[in-house]
Scaffold this motif. Structure first.
Motif, PDB file in Angstrom:
ATOM      1  N   CYS A 145       0.810  -1.227   0.000  1.00  0.00           N
ATOM      2  CA  CYS A 145       0.000   0.000   0.000  1.00  0.00           C
ATOM      3  C   CYS A 145       0.842   1.276   0.000  1.00  0.00           C
ATOM      4  O   CYS A 145       0.318   2.364  -0.207  1.00  0.00           O
ATOM      5  CB  CYS A 145      -0.961   0.015   1.181  1.00  0.00           C
ATOM      6  SG  CYS A 145      -0.166   0.192   2.791  1.00  0.00           S
ATOM      7  N   GLY A 146       2.125   1.185   0.283  1.00  0.00           N
ATOM      8  CA  GLY A 146       3.002   2.348   0.256  1.00  0.00           C
ATOM      9  C   GLY A 146       2.966   3.196   1.511  1.00  0.00           C
ATOM     10  O   GLY A 146       3.565   4.269   1.553  1.00  0.00           O
ATOM     11  N   ALA A 147       2.291   2.732   2.563  1.00  0.00           N
ATOM     12  CA  ALA A 147       2.207   3.498   3.817  1.00  0.00           C
ATOM     13  C   ALA A 147       3.512   3.359   4.590  1.00  0.00           C
ATOM     14  O   ALA A 147       4.220   2.351   4.497  1.00  0.00           O
ATOM     15  CB  ALA A 147       1.048   2.998   4.662  1.00  0.00           C
ATOM     16  N   LYS A 148       3.823   4.403   5.349  1.00  0.00           N
ATOM     17  CA  LYS A 148       5.028   4.377   6.187  1.00  0.00           C
ATOM     18  C   LYS A 148       4.781   3.409   7.346  1.00  0.00           C
ATOM     19  O   LYS A 148       3.726   3.418   7.968  1.00  0.00           O
ATOM     20  CB  LYS A 148       5.325   5.785   6.715  1.00  0.00           C
ATOM     21  CG  LYS A 148       6.626   5.862   7.498  1.00  0.00           C
ATOM     22  CD  LYS A 148       6.971   7.305   7.783  1.00  0.00           C
ATOM     23  CE  LYS A 148       8.191   7.579   8.573  1.00  0.00           C
ATOM     24  NZ  LYS A 148       9.142   6.644   8.878  1.00  0.00           N
ATOM     25  N   ILE A 149       5.765   2.575   7.615  1.00  0.00           N
ATOM     26  CA  ILE A 149       5.667   1.585   8.684  1.00  0.00           C
ATOM     27  C   ILE A 149       6.570   2.025   9.825  1.00  0.00           C
ATOM     28  O   ILE A 149       7.736   2.362   9.611  1.00  0.00           O
ATOM     29  CB  ILE A 149       6.072   0.184   8.185  1.00  0.00           C
ATOM     30  CG1 ILE A 149       5.102  -0.273   7.096  1.00  0.00           C
ATOM     31  CG2 ILE A 149       6.102  -0.812   9.327  1.00  0.00           C
ATOM     32  CD1 ILE A 149       5.439  -1.621   6.506  1.00  0.00           C
ATOM     33  N   ASP A 150       6.017   2.025  11.026  1.00  0.00           N
ATOM     34  CA  ASP A 150       6.777   2.402  12.215  1.00  0.00           C
ATOM     35  C   ASP A 150       7.897   1.387  12.455  1.00  0.00           C
ATOM     36  O   ASP A 150       7.715   0.183  12.266  1.00  0.00           O
ATOM     37  CB  ASP A 150       5.845   2.471  13.428  1.00  0.00           C
ATOM     38  CG  ASP A 150       6.552   2.951  14.674  1.00  0.00           C
ATOM     39  OD1 ASP A 150       7.467   3.798  14.560  1.00  0.00           O
ATOM     40  OD2 ASP A 150       6.204   2.478  15.779  1.00  0.00           O
ATOM     41  N   LYS A 151       9.038   1.889  12.888  1.00  0.00           N
ATOM     42  CA  LYS A 151      10.195   1.011  13.080  1.00  0.00           C
ATOM     43  C   LYS A 151       9.991   0.018  14.214  1.00  0.00           C
ATOM     44  O   LYS A 151      10.673  -0.992  14.294  1.00  0.00           O
ATOM     45  CB  LYS A 151      11.462   1.830  13.310  1.00  0.00           C
ATOM     46  CG  LYS A 151      11.439   2.673  14.565  1.00  0.00           C
ATOM     47  CD  LYS A 151      12.717   3.480  14.685  1.00  0.00           C
ATOM     48  CE  LYS A 151      12.683   4.397  15.879  1.00  0.00           C
ATOM     49  NZ  LYS A 151      13.883   5.206  15.969  1.00  0.00           N
ATOM     50  N   ASN A 152       9.047   0.277  15.121  1.00  0.00           N
ATOM     51  CA  ASN A 152       8.776  -0.622  16.245  1.00  0.00           C
ATOM     52  C   ASN A 152       7.479  -1.399  16.073  1.00  0.00           C
ATOM     53  O   ASN A 152       6.959  -1.950  17.039  1.00  0.00           O
ATOM     54  CB  ASN A 152       8.731   0.162  17.555  1.00  0.00           C
ATOM     55  CG  ASN A 152      10.073   0.760  17.902  1.00  0.00           C
ATOM     56  OD1 ASN A 152      11.097   0.120  17.691  1.00  0.00           O
ATOM     57  ND2 ASN A 152      10.079   1.970  18.395  1.00  0.00           N
ATOM     58  N   SER A 153       6.919  -1.432  14.867  1.00  0.00           N
ATOM     59  CA  SER A 153       5.626  -2.087  14.661  1.00  0.00           C
ATOM     60  C   SER A 153       5.773  -3.595  14.781  1.00  0.00           C
ATOM     61  O   SER A 153       6.726  -4.191  14.285  1.00  0.00           O
ATOM     62  CB  SER A 153       5.054  -1.714  13.300  1.00  0.00           C
ATOM     63  OG  SER A 153       5.895  -2.185  12.270  1.00  0.00           O
ATOM     64  N   ARG A 154       4.829  -4.197  15.454  1.00  0.00           N
ATOM     65  CA  ARG A 154       4.804  -5.645  15.623  1.00  0.00           C
ATOM     66  C   ARG A 154       3.392  -6.132  15.319  1.00  0.00           C
ATOM     67  O   ARG A 154       2.413  -5.418  15.502  1.00  0.00           O
ATOM     68  CB  ARG A 154       5.145  -6.042  17.066  1.00  0.00           C
ATOM     69  CG  ARG A 154       6.525  -5.630  17.519  1.00  0.00           C
ATOM     70  CD  ARG A 154       7.539  -6.693  17.129  1.00  0.00           C
ATOM     71  NE  ARG A 154       8.804  -6.468  17.766  1.00  0.00           N
ATOM     72  CZ  ARG A 154       9.839  -5.907  17.175  1.00  0.00           C
ATOM     73  NH1 ARG A 154       9.753  -5.510  15.941  1.00  0.00           N
ATOM     74  NH2 ARG A 154      10.974  -5.744  17.818  1.00  0.00           N
ATOM     75  N   LYS A 155       3.314  -7.370  14.910  1.00  0.00           N
ATOM     76  CA  LYS A 155       2.015  -7.978  14.652  1.00  0.00           C
ATOM     77  C   LYS A 155       1.276  -8.096  15.987  1.00  0.00           C
ATOM     78  O   LYS A 155       1.866  -8.486  17.000  1.00  0.00           O
ATOM     79  CB  LYS A 155       2.211  -9.357  14.024  1.00  0.00           C
ATOM     80  CG  LYS A 155       0.930 -10.012  13.604  1.00  0.00           C
ATOM     81  CD  LYS A 155       1.214 -11.311  12.876  1.00  0.00           C
ATOM     82  CE  LYS A 155      -0.087 -11.932  12.420  1.00  0.00           C
ATOM     83  NZ  LYS A 155       0.141 -13.168  11.692  1.00  0.00           N
TER      84      LYS A 155
END
Length: 168
Positions: A30-40
């Motif tokens: 989708c091209g959205a910015k992903i947070d560096k600390n994102s977890r499932k």
């Protein structure tokens, strides 16, 4: 390195070569910015809730009931005193005293100073009201109400101090 896109709700594997790459993660779909600390998100049960959340709610509910139990009984007793419902006043005072005494005997009492304040409150109530049993019961419920108000104020001050300490 696996990171989670909240828009796609999928986890993607990113090749990280330097620390700067963590600040520039972009979802390949989708091209959205992903947070560096994102977890499932944690796996949920059939009802959509995690087991830890359910257990935490049960424990939190127990401590909430434990916190307000004597206060609610004492307020009902105080209202019964003003409505001249002596049987209800006696029952509420007895329930407060019996539950406090059982906690004391099992060693789980949080109001140890009740050893001093409950008898003092009972004597003061009997002297002020002039009726022995009604005054004793009023004194007991008033002690539990005052104890809860003081404890609530001290917890409030403690919470503010902790919050102030964490903000620095």
């Amino acid at each position: 390195m696996n990171r989670y896109c909240v828009n796609c709700q999928k986890e993607y594997d990113f090749k990280i070569k330097s620390m700067e790459d963590l600040d520039n993660l972009v979802c390949p779909v989708c091209g959205a910015k992903i947070d560096k600390n994102s977890r499932k998100p944690a796996a949920t049960g059939k009802n959509g809730k995690t087991a830890e959340g359910t257990i935490g709610n049960v424990v939190g509910g127990y401590f909430t009931i434990k916190y307000y139990f004597h206060f609610v009984l004492a307020v009902i007793g105080l209202i019964a005193f003003f409505l001249h419902l002596n049987g209800l006043l006696y029952f509420m005072a007895f329930a407060c005293l019996l539950t406090w005494l059982s906690q004391f005997l099992f060693g789980i009492v949080s109001f140890l100073s009740g050893l001093i304040f409950i008898p003092i409150g009972a004597v003061i109530g009997a002297v002020l009201i002039g009726e022995l049993l009604r005054g004793i019961c009023l004194g007991i419920v008033v002690v539990f109400i005052i104890r809860h108000i003081v404890r609530g104020f001290l917890y409030f001050v403690l919470a503010k101090l902790v919050k102030l300490g964490n903000s620095k």
